[in-house]
Scaffold this motif. Structure first.
Motif, short mmCIF file in Angstrom:
data_model
loop_
_atom_site.label_atom_id
_atom_site.label_comp_id
_atom_site.label_asym_id
_atom_site.label_seq_id
_atom_site.Cartn_x
_atom_site.Cartn_y
_atom_site.Cartn_z
N ASP A 6 14.62 43.08 24.57
CA ASP A 6 15.88 43.46 23.78
C ASP A 6 16.66 43.90 24.75
N PHE A 7 16.34 45.04 25.77
CA PHE A 7 17.03 45.65 26.67
C PHE A 7 17.69 44.80 27.51
N LEU A 8 16.85 43.87 28.11
CA LEU A 8 17.07 42.97 29.01
C LEU A 8 18.40 42.08 28.45
N ARG A 9 18.22 41.48 27.24
CA ARG A 9 19.11 40.73 26.65
C ARG A 9 20.31 41.32 26.56
N THR A 10 20.53 42.49 25.95
CA THR A 10 21.55 43.13 25.60
C THR A 10 22.54 43.58 26.86
N ARG A 11 21.46 43.94 27.93
CA ARG A 11 22.22 44.21 29.45
C ARG A 11 23.12 43.05 29.81
N ARG A 12 22.32 41.81 30.07
CA ARG A 12 23.13 40.75 30.59
C ARG A 12 24.14 40.27 29.78
N SER A 198 21.18 53.79 7.07
CA SER A 198 22.54 54.05 7.77
C SER A 198 22.94 52.46 8.35
N ASP A 199 24.14 51.64 7.96
CA ASP A 199 24.68 50.72 8.57
C ASP A 199 25.07 50.86 9.83
N ARG A 200 25.48 51.92 10.10
CA ARG A 200 26.19 52.44 11.32
C ARG A 200 25.04 52.66 12.36
N PHE A 201 23.71 52.98 11.86
CA PHE A 201 22.70 53.38 12.89
C PHE A 201 22.03 51.97 13.23
N ARG A 202 21.94 51.03 12.11
CA ARG A 202 21.19 49.74 12.47
C ARG A 202 22.08 48.95 13.57
N LYS A 203 23.49 48.97 13.31
CA LYS A 203 24.21 48.42 14.35
C LYS A 203 24.34 48.78 15.81
N LEU A 204 24.06 50.05 15.82
CA LEU A 204 24.22 50.66 17.15
C LEU A 204 22.76 50.44 17.68
N TRP A 205 21.64 50.76 16.92
CA TRP A 205 20.36 50.37 17.72
C TRP A 205 20.12 49.25 18.25
N ALA A 206 20.79 48.27 17.82
CA ALA A 206 20.88 46.78 17.81
C ALA A 206 21.14 46.48 19.43
N ARG A 207 22.28 47.24 19.72
CA ARG A 207 22.84 47.38 21.15
C ARG A 207 21.89 47.61 22.17
N ALA A 208 21.01 48.65 21.85
CA ALA A 208 19.85 49.02 22.96
C ALA A 208 20.30 49.91 24.08
N ASP A 209 21.44 50.74 23.52
CA ASP A 209 21.86 51.39 24.65
C ASP A 209 21.10 52.90 24.82
N VAL A 210 21.07 53.38 25.99
CA VAL A 210 20.39 54.50 26.13
C VAL A 210 21.26 55.58 26.81
N ARG A 211 21.05 56.73 26.36
CA ARG A 211 21.94 57.89 27.03
C ARG A 211 21.29 59.15 27.04
N SER A 212 21.62 59.80 28.10
CA SER A 212 21.00 61.33 28.47
C SER A 212 22.25 62.23 28.72
#
Length: 286
Positions: A6-12, A198-212
């Protein structure tokens, strides 16, 4: 290895082909880079990259991962996350103990009198908070989960001035935690609960973004004192459990600093509680 795929697909998908020297015309239908383009730019075979993205290639070398991070334009946090997903440690990171806080840390919280401060674990569960933090949130914070508060509580939706930015930060932090603590059932359960409700959470989770997040602006809209723009500092505690001390502050002489002093005085005099009771009675009467 699904998280890695998922992470590779969303990043490319987010890479602009033109930024890596690939001509783009109107016939191109792929968003971002194709798999074969990532492979060629990274110096690996197309077959190997496909297997890597499908979770069928195990233990890629650090050199391959660094090359992928370069091609995909990953920042430091994302690059570390990629390495972590691709090369799971044999001994998982030690997660925080359930709600136990050392007495020494509680004394530190007591010393922070001029700004809201609280301690959270990697699940964003609050383990302890000082009085000003509880006045800011309008409730006892021990046991409060910040992610649930932001996504599922009505008062959380109104308390954060930039709710959209808070949701992105929160999902990115939980994504990062899921990579560090893949065997934490409570974290997995929390993520599932948020995804269901939460629809908002599902949409953001699918993007596989990471933040610190280590520091930055944090703005609130308090029901009694109004707009409150604070500075947040995250201090990672040296116990390898993902626990952080979060301190909110305002520069002396600013409107936010005066508002914090007003909030503290309301708590001392009891006016905050009385105002809430009055508001509740007004709502009931109406």
């Amino acid at each position: 290895m699904d998280d890695l795929a998922d992470f590779l697909r969303t990043r490319r998908a987010r890479v602009d082909p033109g930024s890596v020297g690939i001509p783009v015309d109107s016939r191109r239908r792929v968003e971002g880079l194709r798999r074969e383009e990532v492979a060629h730019l990274s110096g690996v075979s197309v077959d190997y990259y496909v297997r890597l993205e499908q979770g069928r290639a195990t233990q890629p070398s650090a050199q391959v991962l660094d090359a992928l991070a370069r091609v995909l334009g990953l920042d430091e946090v994302e690059s570390e996350h990629l390495h972590r997903l691709a090369r799971r440690p044999q001994r998982p990171a030690r997660s925080a103990h359930g709600g136990r806080v050392r007495p020494e840390l509680l004394r530190v919280l007591d010393l922070i009198a001029d700004g809201p401060a609280f301690i959270v674990d990697h699940r964003l569960d609050v383990a302890a908070a000082n009085p000003l933090a509880e006045l800011l949130y309008g409730r006892s914070m021990k046991g409060l989960n910040i992610a649930r508060h932001i996504f599922l509580d009505a008062d959380g939706r109104t308390l954060y001035a930039d709710w959209d930015a808070c949701t992105r930060d929160t999902v990115g932090q939980l994504r990062l935690a899921a990579g560090k603590y893949p065997d934490d059932p409570r974290l997995t359960s929390l993520i599932g609960e948020l995804a269901v409700h939460s629809d908002r959470f599902r949409k953001l989770w699918a993007r596989a973004d990471v933040r610190s997040r280590t520091h930055g602006r944090k703005a609130y809209v308090h029901p009694l004192i109004g707009d409150l723009e604070l500075h947040q500092e995250n201090f990672t505690l040296p116990d390898e459990t993902g626990t952080e001390l979060i301190v909110l502050s305002a520069a002396p002489g600013t409107a936010a600093h005066d508002s914090l002093r007003m909030l503290a005085s309301l708590g001392v005099t009891g006016d905050l509680r009385n105002s809430k009771t009055s508001d509740q009675r007004s709502t009931t009467d109406s």
